[in-house]
Design a protein around this motif. Sequence first.
Motif, PDB file in Angstrom:
ATOM      1  N   UNK A   1      -5.793  -9.075  -9.530  1.00 43.27           N
ATOM      2  CA  UNK A   1      -5.482  -7.643  -9.617  1.00 43.27           C
ATOM      3  C   UNK A   1      -4.066  -7.414 -10.122  1.00 43.27           C
ATOM      4  N   UNK A   2      -3.139  -8.228  -9.633  1.00 45.96           N
ATOM      5  CA  UNK A   2      -1.743  -8.107 -10.071  1.00 45.96           C
ATOM      6  C   UNK A   2      -1.601  -8.406 -11.557  1.00 45.96           C
TER       7      UNK A   2
ATOM      8  N   UNK B   1       2.214  -1.020  -6.518  1.00 48.71           N
ATOM      9  CA  UNK B   1       2.189  -1.779  -5.263  1.00 48.71           C
ATOM     10  C   UNK B   1       3.199  -2.924  -5.255  1.00 48.71           C
TER      11      UNK B   1
ATOM     12  N   UNK C   1      -6.311  -1.562 -10.084  1.00 46.61           N
ATOM     13  CA  UNK C   1      -5.959  -1.237  -8.698  1.00 46.61           C
ATOM     14  C   UNK C   1      -7.111  -1.492  -7.702  1.00 46.61           C
TER      15      UNK C   1
ATOM     16  N   UNK D   1       0.850  -1.206   0.000  1.00 44.85           N
ATOM     17  CA  UNK D   1       0.000   0.000   0.000  1.00 44.85           C
ATOM     18  C   UNK D   1       0.881   1.251   0.000  1.00 44.85           C
TER      19      UNK D   1
ATOM     20  N   UNK E   1       2.474   1.887  -3.307  1.00 43.96           N
ATOM     21  CA  UNK E   1       1.528   2.470  -4.273  1.00 43.96           C
ATOM     22  C   UNK E   1       1.505   3.996  -4.141  1.00 43.96           C
TER      23      UNK E   1
ATOM     24  N   UNK F   1      -7.004  -4.974  -6.522  1.00 42.68           N
ATOM     25  CA  UNK F   1      -5.898  -5.219  -5.577  1.00 42.68           C
ATOM     26  C   UNK F   1      -6.265  -4.697  -4.193  1.00 42.68           C
ATOM     27  N   UNK F   2      -6.842  -3.495  -4.150  1.00 43.29           N
ATOM     28  CA  UNK F   2      -7.272  -2.935  -2.851  1.00 43.29           C
ATOM     29  C   UNK F   2      -8.308  -3.853  -2.201  1.00 43.29           C
TER      30      UNK F   2
ATOM     31  N   UNK G   1      -3.073  -5.507 -13.433  1.00 43.71           N
ATOM     32  CA  UNK G   1      -2.177  -4.356 -13.331  1.00 43.71           C
ATOM     33  C   UNK G   1      -1.012  -4.496 -14.310  1.00 43.71           C
TER      34      UNK G   1
END
Lengths: 261, 342
Positions: free
Chosen positions: B104-105, A198, B301, A189, A192, B304-305, B108
């Motif tokens: 997510x990775x 990230x 993103x 985090x 990022x 990922x969050x 991305x």
Amino acid sequence: MSAFINAEYGLFAAGLAALFLAMASGLLQAGLPRLRIGRLAFPAGIGASGLFLLSATARSLGAGRLPFASMYEFGLLFILALQAIWLAFELARKPAVYRLVLLPFNFVLAGVMLLFFQESRPLMPALQSAWLFIHVLTAVLAYGLFAVGAVLAVAWLIKPDDDGLWRTMDRLVSLGFPFLSLLIVSGAVWAQYAWGSFWRWDPKETWSLITWLVYLIYLHGARVRRWRPRSCAWFAILGFVAVLFTFFGVNLLLSGLHSYT
Amino acid sequence: MPSRFNRFVSRVFRSLASMRLGLSLFGLVLLATILGTLVPGLWPAYQRSAVFAGLLLLAVANTAFCTVRQLPGLGRRRFTSARQAFYGWGVWLLHVSIIVIALGGWGSARYGRDAYLELTVGQTAQLPAELAGGEVVSLRLDDFQTDYHADGTVAEWRSLVSLDRPGRPSQSALIRVNHPLAFGAANLLQSSFGSRYRLELTQDGQRQAVSVDTGRPVSWTADGRLAIQLDAASPVNSPPPGAAGEVPLEVVGYTVLVDGQPAGSASARFGQSVRVRSGLSFIVQERQAVSGLALRYDPALPLVWAGFGLLSLALVGLLAGRRPEVAIVPGHPPAATPRSKL
């Protein structure tokens, strides 16, 4: 400023001496039970913890910030965490073997960290973030638990009839894993916000993933595949070797985005 | 009665979801990653290779199958306490979060884009449309400041920027390290800083004015053998203790290069002529601060969050919960649960 530096260095060195006294008295007691010198171990260990804490306080006052930034500062927090775990063992009246293996380890680590002593410096822009504290605190907790887990694994391999050693090692590793995961997430985090990504496969990030994978395999092997306890103990040691490489090896041998010190 | 096909599918699914396969795959990922970082020259190209990506994909697929397979059993399970339930569901959620983070990775890496801008104060640049959500966005650097600690190291960089989009009012924002400007799926970050100098080079009475950026050599002679490179500007002396904040920069380090190799270094004051050798001199006339801004567009993103959120929730479950006791006696097979057949 130099008064604070002298004070923090002197306090750390005194803490190291007190730790030596605690370690030596514990070992002598084990070798020569009639001496009753082991009674010194607890107050000397408490004294060492207090001196390390004072050294960290002096550094904080001198730098005007908490000691969370450099490799030496992380080492100082790491030693404090290990001393806290030692104290918890003492208060839980764990057998003397815990003291006999943990105090020498703390002493060696503190001695090594003294070699890395450096004056505190102001924080560079990327380190000025609340995530620094979360990231470093989770690292200290995870690495501290894994370190003691590995030390107990070594002790159990020497003394395999002591089930308590194995169980405590397993509990510490299990407890360390969530903190290691939080360490990686908090770092991601923060990255990022600081670097715009990230995950960059930076050496430190990659080695924290390697460490995470070792413990992930340990937990699945121990819980689901029912590995033999000896295999689990070796894996706990292997995991800590990965921790040490992530902490020392990456800083000293591989350059990357984490090269701050 | 299940058909032969259904039995085959079931067997394949169980194999793909097996713990044995999972441990083997994660073990291979572990070995591959260790080798990749320790063998000189292998990293970082190695982590972009098909073999490494394939291993990661298989490991995540196994985790996904395993997670699906665990769900019915977890739903039927009777936990003896709330803390055990926390732990059980925490473990399951941890697996889900890893799958979400991995997705997510992948998104991305597949759809994320980067750009880098270097602007002097007053300069405007148009952001690449594919990184600005298809919009025409122009960015102007209104102000750029560097603060210093008392020991002369940088304390902070601040870029005051204006974003202009057609049909919308101009948006003014301050960008600092750790405090990016978010717009849409893009983030604009304070990445670096430097200087752009106006330099007057003289060779045998002939003068030429050039613009040169920090760390980039500029040719001095016509044959290109002689070049000069300017470093970061600094105060005349290190700021005295307590002089933190903005500090005037008055000198600049320079290096003279002959055939690309450093032939000598020294410092020059702004506005003063520096004679390098007979017939060759230069004056650093002006310095403009350059703000390096990184633009990162990442539509994956939020996934990922979400994964990080689930992971944190799962870890709270693990820490607050209680693992069912398993009697592992050294040297003996465990008594409480049978060895997994997975």
